[in-house]
Design an enzyme around this catalytic site. Structure first.
Site, PDB file in Angstrom:
ATOM      1  N   CYS A   7       3.603 -14.747   5.920  1.00  0.00           N
ATOM      2  CA  CYS A   7       2.357 -15.430   6.339  1.00  0.00           C
ATOM      3  C   CYS A   7       2.668 -16.412   7.475  1.00  0.00           C
ATOM      4  O   CYS A   7       1.882 -16.530   8.421  1.00  0.00           O
ATOM      5  CB  CYS A   7       1.712 -16.161   5.164  1.00  0.00           C
ATOM      6  SG  CYS A   7       0.911 -15.058   3.977  1.00  0.00           S
ATOM      7  N   ASP A  30      13.013  -6.202  12.381  1.00  0.00           N
ATOM      8  CA  ASP A  30      13.702  -6.836  11.251  1.00  0.00           C
ATOM      9  C   ASP A  30      14.854  -7.694  11.778  1.00  0.00           C
ATOM     10  O   ASP A  30      15.593  -7.284  12.687  1.00  0.00           O
ATOM     11  CB  ASP A  30      14.231  -5.753  10.297  1.00  0.00           C
ATOM     12  CG  ASP A  30      14.606  -6.320   8.941  1.00  0.00           C
ATOM     13  OD1 ASP A  30      13.923  -6.016   7.953  1.00  0.00           O
ATOM     14  OD2 ASP A  30      15.605  -7.080   8.877  1.00  0.00           O
ATOM     15  N   ASN A  87       9.787  -1.239  -0.545  1.00  0.00           N
ATOM     16  CA  ASN A  87      10.510  -1.709  -1.728  1.00  0.00           C
ATOM     17  C   ASN A  87       9.543  -2.484  -2.630  1.00  0.00           C
ATOM     18  O   ASN A  87       8.791  -3.339  -2.144  1.00  0.00           O
ATOM     19  CB  ASN A  87      11.663  -2.635  -1.314  1.00  0.00           C
ATOM     20  CG  ASN A  87      12.723  -1.906  -0.506  1.00  0.00           C
ATOM     21  OD1 ASN A  87      13.003  -0.734  -0.747  1.00  0.00           O
ATOM     22  ND2 ASN A  87      13.318  -2.584   0.469  1.00  0.00           N
ATOM     23  N   GLY A  93      14.950  -3.800  -4.326  1.00  0.00           N
ATOM     24  CA  GLY A  93      15.434  -4.458  -3.114  1.00  0.00           C
ATOM     25  C   GLY A  93      14.426  -5.335  -2.408  1.00  0.00           C
ATOM     26  O   GLY A  93      14.709  -5.841  -1.323  1.00  0.00           O
ATOM     27  N   HIS A  98       5.618 -10.367   0.130  1.00  0.00           N
ATOM     28  CA  HIS A  98       4.396 -10.122   0.913  1.00  0.00           C
ATOM     29  C   HIS A  98       4.584  -8.672   1.340  1.00  0.00           C
ATOM     30  O   HIS A  98       5.529  -8.359   2.076  1.00  0.00           O
ATOM     31  CB  HIS A  98       4.329 -11.082   2.111  1.00  0.00           C
ATOM     32  CG  HIS A  98       3.133 -10.893   2.997  1.00  0.00           C
ATOM     33  ND1 HIS A  98       2.314 -11.939   3.390  1.00  0.00           N
ATOM     34  CD2 HIS A  98       2.625  -9.783   3.593  1.00  0.00           C
ATOM     35  CE1 HIS A  98       1.347 -11.476   4.173  1.00  0.00           C
ATOM     36  NE2 HIS A  98       1.522 -10.164   4.318  1.00  0.00           N
ATOM     37  N   HIS A 100       5.238  -5.119   2.667  1.00  0.00           N
ATOM     38  CA  HIS A 100       5.639  -4.675   4.007  1.00  0.00           C
ATOM     39  C   HIS A 100       6.349  -3.341   3.891  1.00  0.00           C
ATOM     40  O   HIS A 100       6.964  -3.042   2.863  1.00  0.00           O
ATOM     41  CB  HIS A 100       6.560  -5.706   4.673  1.00  0.00           C
ATOM     42  CG  HIS A 100       7.767  -6.042   3.847  1.00  0.00           C
ATOM     43  ND1 HIS A 100       7.705  -6.936   2.791  1.00  0.00           N
ATOM     44  CD2 HIS A 100       9.046  -5.594   3.887  1.00  0.00           C
ATOM     45  CE1 HIS A 100       8.900  -7.024   2.225  1.00  0.00           C
ATOM     46  NE2 HIS A 100       9.734  -6.205   2.864  1.00  0.00           N
ATOM     47  N   HIS A 102       9.188  -0.774   5.779  1.00  0.00           N
ATOM     48  CA  HIS A 102      10.296  -0.698   6.745  1.00  0.00           C
ATOM     49  C   HIS A 102      10.180   0.633   7.483  1.00  0.00           C
ATOM     50  O   HIS A 102      10.185   1.701   6.839  1.00  0.00           O
ATOM     51  CB  HIS A 102      11.643  -0.707   6.032  1.00  0.00           C
ATOM     52  CG  HIS A 102      11.931  -1.948   5.240  1.00  0.00           C
ATOM     53  ND1 HIS A 102      12.811  -2.920   5.659  1.00  0.00           N
ATOM     54  CD2 HIS A 102      11.448  -2.383   4.036  1.00  0.00           C
ATOM     55  CE1 HIS A 102      12.868  -3.890   4.745  1.00  0.00           C
ATOM     56  NE2 HIS A 102      12.056  -3.573   3.757  1.00  0.00           N
TER      57      HIS A 102
HETATM   58  P1  DGP Z   1      12.626  -6.474   1.603  1.00  0.00           P
HETATM   59  O1  DGP Z   1      14.052  -6.721   1.205  1.00  0.00           O
HETATM   60  O2  DGP Z   1      12.133  -5.055   1.396  1.00  0.00           O
HETATM   61  O3  DGP Z   1      11.702  -7.500   0.981  1.00  0.00           O
HETATM   62  O4  DGP Z   1      12.580  -6.704   3.176  1.00  0.00           O
HETATM   63  C1  DGP Z   1      12.542  -7.961   3.759  1.00  0.00           C
HETATM   64  C2  DGP Z   1      13.084  -7.797   5.144  1.00  0.00           C
HETATM   65  O5  DGP Z   1      12.677  -8.920   5.894  1.00  0.00           O
HETATM   66  C3  DGP Z   1      14.601  -7.737   5.231  1.00  0.00           C
HETATM   67  O6  DGP Z   1      14.994  -6.467   5.756  1.00  0.00           O
HETATM   68  C4  DGP Z   1      14.992  -8.836   6.191  1.00  0.00           C
HETATM   69  C5  DGP Z   1      13.686  -9.207   6.836  1.00  0.00           C
HETATM   70  N1  DGP Z   1      13.555 -10.605   7.150  1.00  0.00           N
HETATM   71  C6  DGP Z   1      13.810 -11.652   6.334  1.00  0.00           C
HETATM   72  N2  DGP Z   1      13.544 -12.816   6.966  1.00  0.00           N
HETATM   73  C7  DGP Z   1      13.091 -12.469   8.214  1.00  0.00           C
HETATM   74  C8  DGP Z   1      12.654 -13.232   9.328  1.00  0.00           C
HETATM   75  O7  DGP Z   1      12.594 -14.466   9.328  1.00  0.00           O
HETATM   76  N3  DGP Z   1      12.290 -12.532  10.443  1.00  0.00           N
HETATM   77  C9  DGP Z   1      12.316 -11.161  10.489  1.00  0.00           C
HETATM   78  N4  DGP Z   1      11.939 -10.585  11.635  1.00  0.00           N
HETATM   79  N5  DGP Z   1      12.724 -10.418   9.450  1.00  0.00           N
HETATM   80  C10 DGP Z   1      13.105 -11.067   8.321  1.00  0.00           C
END
Ligand code: DGP
Length: 114
Positions: A7, A30, A87, A93, A98, A100, A102
């Site tokens: 958010c 990511d 996930n 994982g 929130h 999302h 990949h």
């Molecule tokens: P998940 O583990 O499926 O909840 O994926 C979360 C993803 O979010 C993980 O691959 C790393 C990414 N991530 C975490 N913090 C940040 C951030 O501050 N910026 C970006 N661009 N990605 C982030």
């Protein structure tokens, strides 16, 4: 939600590498890429996990897939192949609560996934 990382990113209060944005969705790179192309597709509506979606969210979930397909083409991974991964909860994982997806591409992937 004020304490939700995605958010905060959606509100542009911390920087991210934006790939695409609509009134309902954003796509960002990511921060910890697991493939040459690793993009997160994030609905702007705060939904913690797939377990929390309702019929009201069907339109947005459909749009995520069109978004993914269009970005895959733009990133030139649509022909060789790509993965769209969601996930759900910590055991699978999920670390940011929130919802999302990949979008991963630019390398070979194994099956079954680890
Ligand atoms: P998940 O583990 O499926 O909840 O994926 C979360 C993803 O979010 C993980 O691959 C790393 C990414 N991530 C975490 N913090 C940040 C951030 O501050 N910026 C970006 N661009 N990605 C982030």
């Amino acid at each position: 939600m004020s304490d939700c990382l995605f958010c905060i990113i959606i509100d542009k209060k911390i920087p991210a590498k934006y790939v695409r944005e609509t009134s309902e969705l954003i796509a960002i790179r990511d921060v910890n890429p697991q493939a040459p192309v690793h993009i997160l597709i994030i609905p702007k509506k705060h939904i913690p996990t797939l377990n929390d979606i309702t019929d009201e969210d069907c339109d947005i979930v459909g749009k995520v897939h069109v978004f993914a397909k269009d970005i895959a083409k733009e990133e030139e991974i649509s022909i060789d192949g790509y993965r769209l991964v969601l996930n759900v909860n910590r055991g699978a994982g999920q670390s940011v609560f929130h919802i999302h997806w990949h979008l991963l591409g630019g390398r070979e992937f194994n099956w079954p996934p680890g």
